[in-house]
Design a protein around this motif. Structure first.
Motif, PDB file in Angstrom:
ATOM      1  N   ASN A   1      -4.150  19.542   3.404  1.00  0.00           N
ATOM      2  CA  ASN A   1      -4.029  19.335   4.758  1.00  0.00           C
ATOM      3  C   ASN A   1      -3.508  20.730   5.283  1.00  0.00           C
ATOM      4  O   ASN A   1      -4.180  21.470   5.704  1.00  0.00           O
ATOM      5  CB  ASN A   1      -3.167  18.270   4.906  1.00  0.00           C
ATOM      6  CG  ASN A   1      -3.471  17.665   6.401  1.00  0.00           C
ATOM      7  OD1 ASN A   1      -4.299  18.285   7.030  1.00  0.00           O
ATOM      8  ND2 ASN A   1      -2.562  17.096   6.874  1.00  0.00           N
TER       9      ASN A   1
ATOM     10  N   THR B   1      -1.950  19.069  -3.258  1.00  0.00           N
ATOM     11  CA  THR B   1      -0.585  19.383  -2.682  1.00  0.00           C
ATOM     12  C   THR B   1       0.426  18.267  -2.899  1.00  0.00           C
ATOM     13  O   THR B   1       1.510  18.382  -2.781  1.00  0.00           O
ATOM     14  CB  THR B   1      -0.367  20.694  -1.469  1.00  0.00           C
ATOM     15  OG1 THR B   1      -0.882  19.578  -0.460  1.00  0.00           O
ATOM     16  CG2 THR B   1      -1.050  21.727  -1.525  1.00  0.00           C
ATOM     17  N   GLY B   2      -0.229  17.162  -2.868  1.00  0.00           N
ATOM     18  CA  GLY B   2       0.410  15.840  -2.746  1.00  0.00           C
ATOM     19  C   GLY B   2       0.811  15.437  -4.337  1.00  0.00           C
ATOM     20  O   GLY B   2       0.910  16.391  -5.249  1.00  0.00           O
ATOM     21  N   SER B   3       1.657  14.441  -4.122  1.00  0.00           N
ATOM     22  CA  SER B   3       2.407  13.699  -5.460  1.00  0.00           C
ATOM     23  C   SER B   3       1.516  13.844  -6.614  1.00  0.00           C
ATOM     24  O   SER B   3       1.551  14.263  -7.706  1.00  0.00           O
ATOM     25  CB  SER B   3       2.898  12.577  -5.174  1.00  0.00           C
ATOM     26  OG  SER B   3       3.356  11.722  -6.152  1.00  0.00           O
ATOM     27  N   ILE B   4      -0.014  13.030  -6.350  1.00  0.00           N
ATOM     28  CA  ILE B   4      -0.883  12.979  -7.261  1.00  0.00           C
ATOM     29  C   ILE B   4      -1.727  14.344  -7.674  1.00  0.00           C
ATOM     30  O   ILE B   4      -1.705  14.606  -8.930  1.00  0.00           O
ATOM     31  CB  ILE B   4      -1.731  12.163  -6.905  1.00  0.00           C
ATOM     32  CG1 ILE B   4      -1.371  10.529  -6.787  1.00  0.00           C
ATOM     33  CG2 ILE B   4      -3.386  12.137  -7.706  1.00  0.00           C
ATOM     34  CD1 ILE B   4      -1.121   9.752  -8.103  1.00  0.00           C
TER      35      ILE B   4
ATOM     36  N   MET C   1       2.735   8.841 -13.128  1.00  0.00           N
ATOM     37  CA  MET C   1       1.168   8.814 -12.986  1.00  0.00           C
ATOM     38  C   MET C   1       0.401   9.963 -13.705  1.00  0.00           C
ATOM     39  O   MET C   1      -0.795   9.684 -13.890  1.00  0.00           O
ATOM     40  CB  MET C   1       0.984   9.250 -11.319  1.00  0.00           C
ATOM     41  CG  MET C   1       1.226   8.117 -10.589  1.00  0.00           C
ATOM     42  SD  MET C   1       0.474   6.556 -10.829  1.00  0.00           S
ATOM     43  CE  MET C   1      -1.050   6.827 -10.437  1.00  0.00           C
TER      44      MET C   1
ATOM     45  N   MET D   1      -7.430  21.899   5.922  1.00  0.00           N
ATOM     46  CA  MET D   1      -8.142  21.172   6.852  1.00  0.00           C
ATOM     47  C   MET D   1      -8.385  21.757   8.145  1.00  0.00           C
ATOM     48  O   MET D   1      -9.550  21.605   8.729  1.00  0.00           O
ATOM     49  CB  MET D   1      -7.349  20.002   7.192  1.00  0.00           C
ATOM     50  CG  MET D   1      -7.992  18.792   6.138  1.00  0.00           C
ATOM     51  SD  MET D   1      -9.506  18.732   5.342  1.00  0.00           S
ATOM     52  CE  MET D   1     -10.329  18.286   6.720  1.00  0.00           C
TER      53      MET D   1
ATOM     54  N   ASP E   1      -5.361   4.763  -9.919  1.00  0.00           N
ATOM     55  CA  ASP E   1      -4.160   4.041  -9.588  1.00  0.00           C
ATOM     56  C   ASP E   1      -3.719   3.344 -10.766  1.00  0.00           C
ATOM     57  O   ASP E   1      -4.451   2.841 -11.521  1.00  0.00           O
ATOM     58  CB  ASP E   1      -4.733   2.898  -8.495  1.00  0.00           C
ATOM     59  CG  ASP E   1      -3.702   2.288  -7.585  1.00  0.00           C
ATOM     60  OD1 ASP E   1      -2.606   2.791  -7.783  1.00  0.00           O
ATOM     61  OD2 ASP E   1      -3.986   1.848  -6.239  1.00  0.00           O
TER      62      ASP E   1
ATOM     63  N   GLY F   1       4.180   9.883  -2.502  1.00  0.00           N
ATOM     64  CA  GLY F   1       4.076  10.444  -1.103  1.00  0.00           C
ATOM     65  C   GLY F   1       4.532   9.179  -0.277  1.00  0.00           C
ATOM     66  O   GLY F   1       4.785   8.126  -0.613  1.00  0.00           O
TER      67      GLY F   1
ATOM     68  N   ALA G   1      -7.875   8.346  -6.822  1.00  0.00           N
ATOM     69  CA  ALA G   1      -6.421   7.948  -6.567  1.00  0.00           C
ATOM     70  C   ALA G   1      -6.457   7.293  -5.122  1.00  0.00           C
ATOM     71  O   ALA G   1      -5.532   6.043  -5.029  1.00  0.00           O
ATOM     72  CB  ALA G   1      -5.583   8.932  -6.840  1.00  0.00           C
TER      73      ALA G   1
ATOM     74  N   GLU H   1      -7.394   4.079  -0.390  1.00  0.00           N
ATOM     75  CA  GLU H   1      -7.784   3.587   1.114  1.00  0.00           C
ATOM     76  C   GLU H   1      -9.216   3.855   1.370  1.00  0.00           C
ATOM     77  O   GLU H   1      -9.794   3.046   1.974  1.00  0.00           O
ATOM     78  CB  GLU H   1      -7.139   4.530   2.128  1.00  0.00           C
ATOM     79  CG  GLU H   1      -5.478   4.325   2.210  1.00  0.00           C
ATOM     80  CD  GLU H   1      -4.742   5.202   1.187  1.00  0.00           C
ATOM     81  OE1 GLU H   1      -5.055   5.602   0.358  1.00  0.00           O
ATOM     82  OE2 GLU H   1      -3.629   5.125   1.436  1.00  0.00           O
TER      83      GLU H   1
HETATM   84  P1  NAD Z   1       0.673  12.702  -0.752  1.00  0.00           P
HETATM   85  O1  NAD Z   1       1.156  12.356   0.616  1.00  0.00           O
HETATM   86  O2  NAD Z   1       1.886  13.205  -1.506  1.00  0.00           O
HETATM   87  O3  NAD Z   1      -0.425  13.877  -0.750  1.00  0.00           O
HETATM   88  C1  NAD Z   1      -1.521  13.586  -0.008  1.00  0.00           C
HETATM   89  C2  NAD Z   1      -2.459  14.797  -0.154  1.00  0.00           C
HETATM   90  O4  NAD Z   1      -3.495  14.575   0.773  1.00  0.00           O
HETATM   91  C3  NAD Z   1      -1.729  16.194   0.188  1.00  0.00           C
HETATM   92  O5  NAD Z   1      -2.364  17.249  -0.748  1.00  0.00           O
HETATM   93  C4  NAD Z   1      -2.376  16.515   1.708  1.00  0.00           C
HETATM   94  O6  NAD Z   1      -2.200  17.894   1.763  1.00  0.00           O
HETATM   95  C5  NAD Z   1      -3.572  15.954   1.476  1.00  0.00           C
HETATM   96  N1  NAD Z   1      -4.214  15.561   2.751  1.00  0.00           N
HETATM   97  C6  NAD Z   1      -3.512  14.865   3.728  1.00  0.00           C
HETATM   98  N2  NAD Z   1      -4.243  14.370   4.858  1.00  0.00           N
HETATM   99  C7  NAD Z   1      -5.605  15.366   4.379  1.00  0.00           C
HETATM  100  C8  NAD Z   1      -6.667  15.570   5.169  1.00  0.00           C
HETATM  101  N3  NAD Z   1      -6.791  14.900   6.575  1.00  0.00           N
HETATM  102  N4  NAD Z   1      -7.531  16.281   4.614  1.00  0.00           N
HETATM  103  C9  NAD Z   1      -7.352  16.905   3.462  1.00  0.00           C
HETATM  104  N5  NAD Z   1      -6.147  16.782   2.645  1.00  0.00           N
HETATM  105  C10 NAD Z   1      -5.390  15.823   3.101  1.00  0.00           C
HETATM  106  O7  NAD Z   1       0.185  11.350  -1.087  1.00  0.00           O
HETATM  107  P2  NAD Z   1       0.133  10.741  -2.764  1.00  0.00           P
HETATM  108  O8  NAD Z   1       1.223   9.997  -2.985  1.00  0.00           O
HETATM  109  O9  NAD Z   1      -0.227  12.024  -3.914  1.00  0.00           O
HETATM  110  O10 NAD Z   1      -1.182   9.758  -2.497  1.00  0.00           O
HETATM  111  C11 NAD Z   1      -2.751  10.279  -2.419  1.00  0.00           C
HETATM  112  C12 NAD Z   1      -3.590   9.034  -2.808  1.00  0.00           C
HETATM  113  O11 NAD Z   1      -3.316   8.545  -4.081  1.00  0.00           O
HETATM  114  C13 NAD Z   1      -3.175   7.937  -1.867  1.00  0.00           C
HETATM  115  O12 NAD Z   1      -4.386   7.464  -1.657  1.00  0.00           O
HETATM  116  C14 NAD Z   1      -2.439   6.882  -2.612  1.00  0.00           C
HETATM  117  O13 NAD Z   1      -2.396   5.452  -2.197  1.00  0.00           O
HETATM  118  C15 NAD Z   1      -2.878   7.053  -4.043  1.00  0.00           C
HETATM  119  N6  NAD Z   1      -1.938   6.686  -5.079  1.00  0.00           N
HETATM  120  C16 NAD Z   1      -0.805   7.477  -5.209  1.00  0.00           C
HETATM  121  C17 NAD Z   1      -0.032   7.231  -6.192  1.00  0.00           C
HETATM  122  C18 NAD Z   1       1.403   8.024  -6.451  1.00  0.00           C
HETATM  123  O14 NAD Z   1       2.189   7.671  -7.304  1.00  0.00           O
HETATM  124  N7  NAD Z   1       1.618   8.853  -5.668  1.00  0.00           N
HETATM  125  C19 NAD Z   1      -0.286   6.242  -7.027  1.00  0.00           C
HETATM  126  C20 NAD Z   1      -1.298   5.505  -7.012  1.00  0.00           C
HETATM  127  C21 NAD Z   1      -2.207   5.989  -5.849  1.00  0.00           C
END
Ligand code: NAD
Ligand code: MG
Length: 403
Positions: free
Chosen positions: A39, A13-16, A273, A60, A152, A212, A125, A128
């Motif tokens: 989550n 459900t996040g950006s990636i 991305m 979660m 990434d 995100g 992705a 961390e």
């Molecule tokens: P986001 O906050 O948009 O999404 C995070 C996702 O993780 C959501 O689906 C959320 O529900 C889930 N989540 C959060 N905590 C959780 C938990 N405890 N258990 C299970 N699921 C959980 O973040 P994002 O921007 O999509 O980034 C995700 C990862 O990708 C990060 O590590 C970020 O550094 C990396 N990343 C993102 C981008 C980008 O363009 N967004 C680029 C490179 C790397």
């Protein structure tokens, strides 16, 4: 593609996660979705379940899982699970070929590690997890024969510019260094005084990328580049001296590899991305991603500059954590997660972020990261230390500055 790939998307459900499903939806014959995990975003997870019909949806906590279960149509075949164990299971089940690790933060480490131990194609992705447990994760990848494909954008670019499969040939003969590009974030041209008053919304307004909130703040503080510096050392087995950060505000060159003969290879594209995601999903084939073709004439210019570490101390802190080694990187990551959360919640200033991280690094003991338990305990200790320091900081808000 020749065979249909079975994919688990963790953090769907996040950006990636959303971008990953966008690419998958363009190639229905090539992919089937085994599991989606998130989550607490029940509504979006419901819509994704209806569209992709995974075998499993993992939330979660129990309450989000039961809300999802209630909303799914009675005839739905999607099985709803919850919790860490279920997450690790859908990352490692035999049926799965490929795992998109796109949970944000340290919470992603156990499932990423589970996918690596199970020998999956790991689309990474969640930087961390590598920053925290790089040693364990890379060892698991080697032991199981998993394939790590960096998502990434910078690392994906480096992967594309390296001569051969980097996992298959350690040592990287001929490579003198990698040039890790950084947009500089929304505060690239700001003064320290301006940054001192920066709001969460200003920090999250990235000029080139839509992401995100946590990674957006990391991009503003340059901790994102610090984490990526560590990530590059682990993935490509590079010494810190072989990684140079170059500010490139247009985010068109996603990173470069410099060779001993003077050649520099770069990967270019629009900042979206879906390009690295499609590369990871299709590897070694190329897939249409929905990203608009790059128009170099419209781009017109590409600028480069050195990063200013006195204005952006997070980059230095990450570099120092690599030099210290052991659990210092996990401590740096944990302190950053707490500091970013506090900043987003309006509890500390933007300029307090590096102050807090540096203090946690100074006061938390570093040990050898021999197991997941050791890494997790360093993570917990650093978080507790950060929370204690935050309480102090909130008591007497200081004009925080590392200079
Ligand atoms: P986001 O906050 O948009 O999404 C995070 C996702 O993780 C959501 O689906 C959320 O529900 C889930 N989540 C959060 N905590 C959780 C938990 N405890 N258990 C299970 N699921 C959980 O973040 P994002 O921007 O999509 O980034 C995700 C990862 O990708 C990060 O590590 C970020 O550094 C990396 N990343 C993102 C981008 C980008 O363009 N967004 C680029 C490179 C790397
Ligand atoms: Mg990046």
């Amino acid at each position: 593609m020749t065979t249909r790939r079975v994919v688990s998307v963790l953090g769907s459900t996040g950006s990636i996660g959303v971008s990953t499903l966008d690419v998958i939806a363009r190639h229905p014959a090539d992919f089937s979705v085994y599991a989606l995990a998130a989550n607490r975003s029940v509504e979006l997870m419901l819509a994704q379940c209806l569209q992709f019909q995974p075998q499993y949806a993992v939330m979660m906590d129990e309450s989000s899982a039961s809300k999802l279960q209630e909303k799914l149509p009675a005839e739905s075949a999607v099985q709803v699970l919850h919790g860490e164990e279920a997450l690790a299971r859908v990352a490692s089940d035999d049926e799965v070929d490929c795992v998109m690790a796109a949970i944000v933060g340290a919470a992603g480490l156990p499932s990423t590690l589970a996918a690596a131990h199970a020998g999956k194609t790991l689309l990474l992705a969640n930087k961390e997890s590598l920053v925290m447990g790089g040693h364990l994760l890379m060892q698991a990848v080697r032991d199981s024969g998993a394939r790590l494909l960096p998502i990434d954008s910078e690392h994906n670019a480096i992967f594309q510019c390296l001569p051969v499969d980097p996992q298959a040939r350690p040592g990287r003969d001929g490579v003198s260094k990698v040039l890790l590009t950084a947009s500089g974030g929304p505060f690239r041209t700001w003064t320290r005084e301006q940054m001192h008053k920066a709001t969460p919304d200003q920090a999250c307004a990235h000029p080139n990328w839509s992401m995100g909130r946590k990674i957006s703040v990391d991009s503003a503080s340059l901790m994102n580049k610090g984490l990526e510096f560590i990530e590059a050392c682990w993935i490509f087995d590079l010494s810190p001296e072989q990684v140079e950060v170059v500010v490139h505000p247009q985010s068109i060159i996603h990173s470069m590899v410099q060779y001993l003969d003077g050649s520099v290879l770069a990967q270019l594209g629009n900042p979206d991305m879906r390009t690295p995601i499609a590369y990871g999903l299709g590897w070694p084939q190329r897939l249409a991603s929905g990203v608009a073709p790059l128009d170099l004439v419209a781009t017109a210019r590409l600028d480069f500059a050195a990063p200013d570490e006195s204005l952006f101390p997070c980059l230095r802190l990450a570099r120092e954590a690599v030099a210290t080694g052991g659990t210092a990187m996990a401590i740096c990551n944990a302190a950053n997660e707490i500091a970013v959360e506090a900043f987003l919640a309006g509890r500390v200033r933007f300029t307090d972020i590096p102050v807090l991280i540096e203090r946690v690094l100074e006061t938390t003991p570093v040990v050898e990261p021999t197991s997941l338990a050791v890494v997790e305990s360093a993570d917990e200790e650093a978080r507790a230390q950060a929370v204690a320091l935050l309480t102090d900081m909130n008591g007497k808000p200081e004009e925080a500055s590392l200079a």
